[in-house]
Design a protein around this motif. Structure first.
Motif, PDB file in Angstrom:
ATOM      1  N   VAL A   9       0.851  -1.204   0.000  1.00  0.00           N
ATOM      2  CA  VAL A   9       0.000   0.000   0.000  1.00  0.00           C
ATOM      3  C   VAL A   9       0.881   1.246   0.000  1.00  0.00           C
ATOM      4  N   LEU A  10       1.945   1.228   0.802  1.00  0.00           N
ATOM      5  CA  LEU A  10       2.872   2.358   0.839  1.00  0.00           C
ATOM      6  C   LEU A  10       3.537   2.560  -0.522  1.00  0.00           C
ATOM      7  N   GLY A  11       3.936   1.473  -1.171  1.00  0.00           N
ATOM      8  CA  GLY A  11       4.550   1.568  -2.498  1.00  0.00           C
ATOM      9  C   GLY A  11       3.597   2.157  -3.528  1.00  0.00           C
ATOM     10  N   ALA A  12       2.336   1.680  -3.495  1.00  0.00           N
ATOM     11  CA  ALA A  12       1.345   2.211  -4.438  1.00  0.00           C
ATOM     12  C   ALA A  12       1.064   3.688  -4.157  1.00  0.00           C
ATOM     13  N   THR A  13       1.024   4.052  -2.878  1.00  0.00           N
ATOM     14  CA  THR A  13       0.787   5.449  -2.505  1.00  0.00           C
ATOM     15  C   THR A  13       1.941   6.328  -2.972  1.00  0.00           C
ATOM     16  N   LEU A  14       3.168   5.868  -2.768  1.00  0.00           N
ATOM     17  CA  LEU A  14       4.330   6.625  -3.245  1.00  0.00           C
ATOM     18  C   LEU A  14       4.306   6.772  -4.757  1.00  0.00           C
ATOM     19  N   SER A  15       3.944   5.718  -5.455  1.00  0.00           N
ATOM     20  CA  SER A  15       3.837   5.803  -6.924  1.00  0.00           C
ATOM     21  C   SER A  15       2.810   6.838  -7.338  1.00  0.00           C
ATOM     22  N   PHE A  16       1.672   6.840  -6.660  1.00  0.00           N
ATOM     23  CA  PHE A  16       0.627   7.815  -6.980  1.00  0.00           C
ATOM     24  C   PHE A  16       1.096   9.235  -6.706  1.00  0.00           C
ATOM     25  N   VAL A  17       1.709   9.467  -5.556  1.00  0.00           N
ATOM     26  CA  VAL A  17       2.163  10.814  -5.196  1.00  0.00           C
ATOM     27  C   VAL A  17       3.234  11.293  -6.174  1.00  0.00           C
ATOM     28  N   ILE A  18       4.148  10.415  -6.522  1.00  0.00           N
ATOM     29  CA  ILE A  18       5.190  10.792  -7.484  1.00  0.00           C
ATOM     30  C   ILE A  18       4.568  11.103  -8.842  1.00  0.00           C
ATOM     31  N   THR A  19       3.641  10.258  -9.282  1.00  0.00           N
ATOM     32  CA  THR A  19       2.967  10.493 -10.561  1.00  0.00           C
ATOM     33  C   THR A  19       2.237  11.824 -10.547  1.00  0.00           C
ATOM     34  N   ALA A  20       1.479  12.069  -9.488  1.00  0.00           N
ATOM     35  CA  ALA A  20       0.721  13.322  -9.390  1.00  0.00           C
ATOM     36  C   ALA A  20       1.659  14.523  -9.374  1.00  0.00           C
ATOM     37  N   ALA A  21       2.759  14.435  -8.638  1.00  0.00           N
ATOM     38  CA  ALA A  21       3.705  15.553  -8.561  1.00  0.00           C
ATOM     39  C   ALA A  21       4.347  15.823  -9.914  1.00  0.00           C
ATOM     40  N   VAL A  22       4.771  14.764 -10.601  1.00  0.00           N
ATOM     41  CA  VAL A  22       5.412  14.953 -11.899  1.00  0.00           C
ATOM     42  C   VAL A  22       4.417  15.515 -12.917  1.00  0.00           C
ATOM     43  N   VAL A  23       3.218  14.992 -12.929  1.00  0.00           N
ATOM     44  CA  VAL A  23       2.201  15.503 -13.859  1.00  0.00           C
ATOM     45  C   VAL A  23       1.909  16.968 -13.564  1.00  0.00           C
ATOM     46  N   TYR A  24       1.779  17.313 -12.282  1.00  0.00           N
ATOM     47  CA  TYR A  24       1.458  18.692 -11.935  1.00  0.00           C
ATOM     48  C   TYR A  24       2.604  19.638 -12.292  1.00  0.00           C
ATOM     49  N   PHE A  25       3.831  19.301 -11.846  1.00  0.00           N
ATOM     50  CA  PHE A  25       4.937  20.224 -12.025  1.00  0.00           C
ATOM     51  C   PHE A  25       5.496  20.255 -13.440  1.00  0.00           C
ATOM     52  N   LEU A  26       5.363  19.163 -14.186  1.00  0.00           N
ATOM     53  CA  LEU A  26       5.910  19.134 -15.540  1.00  0.00           C
ATOM     54  C   LEU A  26       4.877  19.369 -16.627  1.00  0.00           C
ATOM     55  N   MET A  27       3.591  19.201 -16.307  1.00  0.00           N
ATOM     56  CA  MET A  27       2.571  19.364 -17.343  1.00  0.00           C
ATOM     57  C   MET A  27       1.539  20.434 -16.988  1.00  0.00           C
ATOM     58  N   VAL A  28       0.877  20.276 -15.854  1.00  0.00           N
ATOM     59  CA  VAL A  28      -0.242  21.160 -15.514  1.00  0.00           C
ATOM     60  C   VAL A  28       0.231  22.586 -15.236  1.00  0.00           C
ATOM     61  N   LEU A  29       1.227  22.747 -14.365  1.00  0.00           N
ATOM     62  CA  LEU A  29       1.693  24.074 -13.983  1.00  0.00           C
ATOM     63  C   LEU A  29       2.272  24.847 -15.168  1.00  0.00           C
ATOM     64  N   PRO A  30       3.170  24.255 -15.973  1.00  0.00           N
ATOM     65  CA  PRO A  30       3.655  25.012 -17.138  1.00  0.00           C
ATOM     66  C   PRO A  30       2.541  25.361 -18.129  1.00  0.00           C
ATOM     67  N   MET A  31       1.589  24.442 -18.332  1.00  0.00           N
ATOM     68  CA  MET A  31       0.493  24.734 -19.257  1.00  0.00           C
ATOM     69  C   MET A  31      -0.384  25.857 -18.714  1.00  0.00           C
ATOM     70  N   ALA A  32      -0.644  25.861 -17.413  1.00  0.00           N
ATOM     71  CA  ALA A  32      -1.450  26.922 -16.809  1.00  0.00           C
ATOM     72  C   ALA A  32      -0.747  28.271 -16.956  1.00  0.00           C
ATOM     73  N   LYS A  33       0.569  28.301 -16.726  1.00  0.00           N
ATOM     74  CA  LYS A  33       1.316  29.553 -16.889  1.00  0.00           C
ATOM     75  C   LYS A  33       1.311  30.014 -18.335  1.00  0.00           C
ATOM     76  N   TYR A  34       1.449  29.066 -19.262  1.00  0.00           N
ATOM     77  CA  TYR A  34       1.435  29.406 -20.682  1.00  0.00           C
ATOM     78  C   TYR A  34       0.074  29.981 -21.084  1.00  0.00           C
ATOM     79  N   LEU A  35      -0.998  29.325 -20.649  1.00  0.00           N
ATOM     80  CA  LEU A  35      -2.340  29.818 -20.979  1.00  0.00           C
ATOM     81  C   LEU A  35      -2.617  31.170 -20.332  1.00  0.00           C
ATOM     82  N   ALA A  36      -2.094  31.386 -19.113  1.00  0.00           N
ATOM     83  CA  ALA A  36      -2.272  32.682 -18.451  1.00  0.00           C
ATOM     84  C   ALA A  36      -1.546  33.777 -19.232  1.00  0.00           C
TER      85      ALA A  36
END
Length: 170
Positions: A89-116
């Motif tokens: 469960v801890l491994g799956a949780t870490l995978s999820f948190v890492i995935t969410a962080a990478v998606v947010y910081f490498l995809m969502v945040l730059p796209m939001a700044k670009y659109l702004a």
């Protein structure tokens, strides 16, 4: 009388597939599947060794026995007792948190700044356009007021521009 022809099932299916949302979703699924390999590599190559510095590299081996005796067969199945496999469960949780962080910081945040930035540029262009229109409108009003004043002066016996007194240049 004109008969209205219903679109065929094939035409409806083609229209459904060509919608932007369906194509965007398909691209997201493909990128997500490819991105899973990267996340798994980060977990296996970085997170598990860091956890391994404390204990074992494989988080799946962390468990707690609720009912003794807990015995596990060679293939990993539990033969007796009740085990809580909190490591997986801890491994799956870490995978999820890492995935969410990478998606947010490498995809969502730059796209939001670009659109702004695009939106700010668009608003700046519209603001400049409105200022130009307002300025032109003000100039036209001034010209109109000057022409009205000139006509009034010409009708009251004043001199028009460059004309004799009382001369109408219309």
């Amino acid at each position: 009388m004109i008969e209205k022809k219903e679109p065929s099932i094939w035409q409806g299916f083609k229209a459904f597939l060509m919608r932007g949302n369906v194509v965007d979703l398909a691209v997201a699924v493909v990128i997500g599947a490819a991105f899973t390999n990267i996340v798994n590599s980060v977990v296996k190559g970085l997170i598990n060794p860091l956890v391994g510095a404390i204990g074992t590299k494989n988080l799946d081996s962390y468990s707690t026995c609720l009912q003794e005796p807990c015995k596990t067969a060679a293939d990993g199945t539990i033969t007796s007792g009740i085990q809580i496999m909190w490591g997986s469960v801890l491994g799956a949780t870490l995978s999820f948190v890492i995935t969410a962080a990478v998606v947010y910081f490498l995809m969502v945040l730059p796209m939001a700044k670009y659109l702004a930035r695009l939106e700010a540029r668009r608003k700046a262009r519209e603001g400049t356009h409105e200022v130009v229109e307002v300025t032109e409108l003000e100039v036209l009003k001034e010209i109109r007021d000057a022409l009205v004043a000139q006509r009034a002066a010409g009708q009251n016996g004043g001199t028009g521009q460059g004309g004799a007194p009382g001369q109408d240049w219309r």
